[in-house]
Design an enzyme around this catalytic site. Structure first.
Site, PDB file in Angstrom:
ATOM      1  N   GLY A  92       0.803  -1.221   0.000  1.00  0.00           N
ATOM      2  CA  GLY A  92       0.000   0.000   0.000  1.00  0.00           C
ATOM      3  C   GLY A  92       0.829   1.260   0.000  1.00  0.00           C
ATOM      4  N   THR A  94       2.105   3.159  -2.443  1.00  0.00           N
ATOM      5  CA  THR A  94       1.698   4.215  -3.373  1.00  0.00           C
ATOM      6  C   THR A  94       0.502   4.988  -2.821  1.00  0.00           C
ATOM      7  OG1 THR A  94       2.443   2.823  -5.219  1.00  0.00           O
ATOM      8  CG2 THR A  94       1.032   4.708  -5.760  1.00  0.00           C
ATOM      9  N   HIS A 153      11.469   1.428   2.467  1.00  0.00           N
ATOM     10  CA  HIS A 153      11.130   0.015   2.659  1.00  0.00           C
ATOM     11  C   HIS A 153      12.087  -0.632   3.661  1.00  0.00           C
ATOM     12  CE1 HIS A 153       8.091  -0.088  -0.361  1.00  0.00           C
ATOM     13  NE2 HIS A 153       8.898   0.034  -1.389  1.00  0.00           N
ATOM     14  N   ARG A 175       0.136  -5.363   5.193  1.00  0.00           N
ATOM     15  CA  ARG A 175      -0.924  -5.946   4.369  1.00  0.00           C
ATOM     16  C   ARG A 175      -0.947  -7.448   4.592  1.00  0.00           C
ATOM     17  NH1 ARG A 175      -0.998  -5.232  -2.258  1.00  0.00           N
ATOM     18  NH2 ARG A 175      -3.242  -5.581  -2.603  1.00  0.00           N
ATOM     19  N   SER A 183       0.935  -9.577  -5.186  1.00  0.00           N
ATOM     20  CA  SER A 183       1.276  -8.280  -5.752  1.00  0.00           C
ATOM     21  C   SER A 183       2.771  -8.180  -6.037  1.00  0.00           C
ATOM     22  CB  SER A 183       0.833  -7.160  -4.802  1.00  0.00           C
ATOM     23  OG  SER A 183       1.062  -5.893  -5.367  1.00  0.00           O
ATOM     24  N   TYR A 241      -3.522  -2.249   5.755  1.00  0.00           N
ATOM     25  CA  TYR A 241      -4.088  -1.893   4.446  1.00  0.00           C
ATOM     26  C   TYR A 241      -5.582  -2.236   4.386  1.00  0.00           C
ATOM     27  CZ  TYR A 241      -4.569  -1.879  -0.680  1.00  0.00           C
ATOM     28  OH  TYR A 241      -4.972  -1.637  -1.973  1.00  0.00           O
ATOM     29  N   ARG A 307      -1.998  -2.082 -10.432  1.00  0.00           N
ATOM     30  CA  ARG A 307      -2.478  -3.319 -11.024  1.00  0.00           C
ATOM     31  C   ARG A 307      -3.913  -3.625 -10.607  1.00  0.00           C
ATOM     32  NH1 ARG A 307      -2.903  -8.816 -10.257  1.00  0.00           N
ATOM     33  NH2 ARG A 307      -2.398  -8.578  -8.054  1.00  0.00           N
ATOM     34  N   GLY A 309      -5.066  -3.097  -6.609  1.00  0.00           N
ATOM     35  CA  GLY A 309      -5.329  -2.231  -5.471  1.00  0.00           C
ATOM     36  C   GLY A 309      -6.453  -2.689  -4.567  1.00  0.00           C
TER      37      GLY A 309
END
Length: 341
Positions: A92, A94, A153, A175, A183, A241, A307, A309
């Protein structure tokens, strides 16, 4: 000391393959000598989208990324007013960047005229930079007015000491590991080096479960920040997320409070929160021209970050035995922590 001009070279040397959206990353034999010497002492395994991953401070990196990690640890200088957005890849990032940028800058970049908002002309990754890639470069864009907003990250153990010891705030988003894996698998196949074949679902799954993935092991990455959020809730805000997707209004308000810029009563009643949610939504951002046709300075196509989400895409890919293995690992890793994903 590493050459801090490295990332200028890297960003300028990346190019798009004729056959895919994959950037041409720096080859391992082009890494600066200081970094290469250290790499030669580290455990390594075959990578997902690169020749090798190297294990450093308990986590895995490709060679080009590892050099950036070392430079960040040496050169990044955190300020007490900084805000650092943290996540394992494909959790998550972005979306969180878009939300945080819009919340913090809502007075200077109003959402009342969304067509003029920076998100209409910039990918969120262009607006919030990764400290392990470029924040230490002496460039005005990396030194905005306070509060400065960055992302990373990096696992907690590898954060620059100044980020841990200063008063800067960390927002961590995690997530469900099943959606994270799917993903990541799609994303890394998009970024694979030209001469490497796609990594199969089965091979990638085994590596992910063993912790051999970029910035992995996933569970260690999550659990370290979870523990820090319990010890220092005023410094580390821990988000899920799935919870944000279920109630974005609540979590946008939580972010604003944590950033020290809470919404006024007037803002809350005039639709500002809902406007931010709509502006930063996957449905909106994925349709913008910049995210359909644009590219990052690295050469990565912006559409690669949009892609699906959603929640639950893993059901379209994972076999029951895979689900069972991931669920077992998650329960084992987080047992007694109070964390449930």
């Amino acid at each position: 000391m590493l050459n801090i001009s490295f990332w200028y070279y890297l960003l300028g040397s990346m190019s798009i393959s004729q056959s895919s959206a994959a950037p041409k990353y720096l080859q391992e034999d082009e890494i600066v000598p200081e970094c290469k010497d250290l790499l030669s002492t580290l455990p390594k395994e075959k990578g997902w989208a690169e020749p090798h991953l190297y294990k450093y401070q308990g986590f895995w990196y490709p060679a080009w990324q590892f050099q950036g990690v070392l430079e960040c640890q040496q050169h990044f200088q955190a300020q007490d007013t900084d805000i650092l957005l943290v996540s394992a890849p494909k959790c998550g990032t972005t979306w969180l960047k878009a939300l945080a940028f819009t919340i913090i800058n809502r007075n200077s970049h109003s959402i009342d005229d969304p067509g003029k908002h920076p998100l209409f002309y910039n990918n969120p990754h262009d607006l919030v930079h990764q400290i392990e890639l470029e924040s230490h470069i002496d460039n005005p864009i990396f030194n905005p007015s306070s509060p400065r907003l960055f992302a990373t990250h990096l696992p907690y153990i590898s954060l620059p000491k100044c980020a841990k010891n200063s008063e800067c705030k960390l927002v961590y988003i995690c997530r469900n590991p099943k959606d994270t894996f799917i993903s990541l698998w799609h994303f890394m196949n998009e970024l694979r080096l030209n001469h490497l074949a796609s990594i199969s679902l089965e091979v990638a799954f085994d590596k992910f479960c063993r912790g051999v993935s970029i910035f992995g092991p996933f569970w260690d990455h999550v659990s370290d920040y979870w523990e820090e959020s319990r010890k220092r809730p005023n410094k580390v805000l821990f988000l899920k997320y799935e919870d944000m997707k279920e109630d974005p209004n609540l979590h946008v308000k939580r972010l604003a409070e944590f950033f020290g810029v809470p919404f006024s009563i007037e803002e809350a009643t005039s639709g500002v929160v809902d406007g931010i949610i709509k502006l930063c939504s996957f449905e909106n951002l994925s349709k913008l021209k910049v995210n359909k046709d644009g590219k990052l300075p690295s050469g990565v196509e912006n559409k690669t970050f949009f892609r699906r989400g959603g929640v639950g895409d893993w059901k379209n890919y994972l076999w029951p035995v895979m689900v069972e293995r991931l669920d077992y690992l998650t329960e084992e890793k987080f047992q007694g922590s109070g964390l449930h994903l």
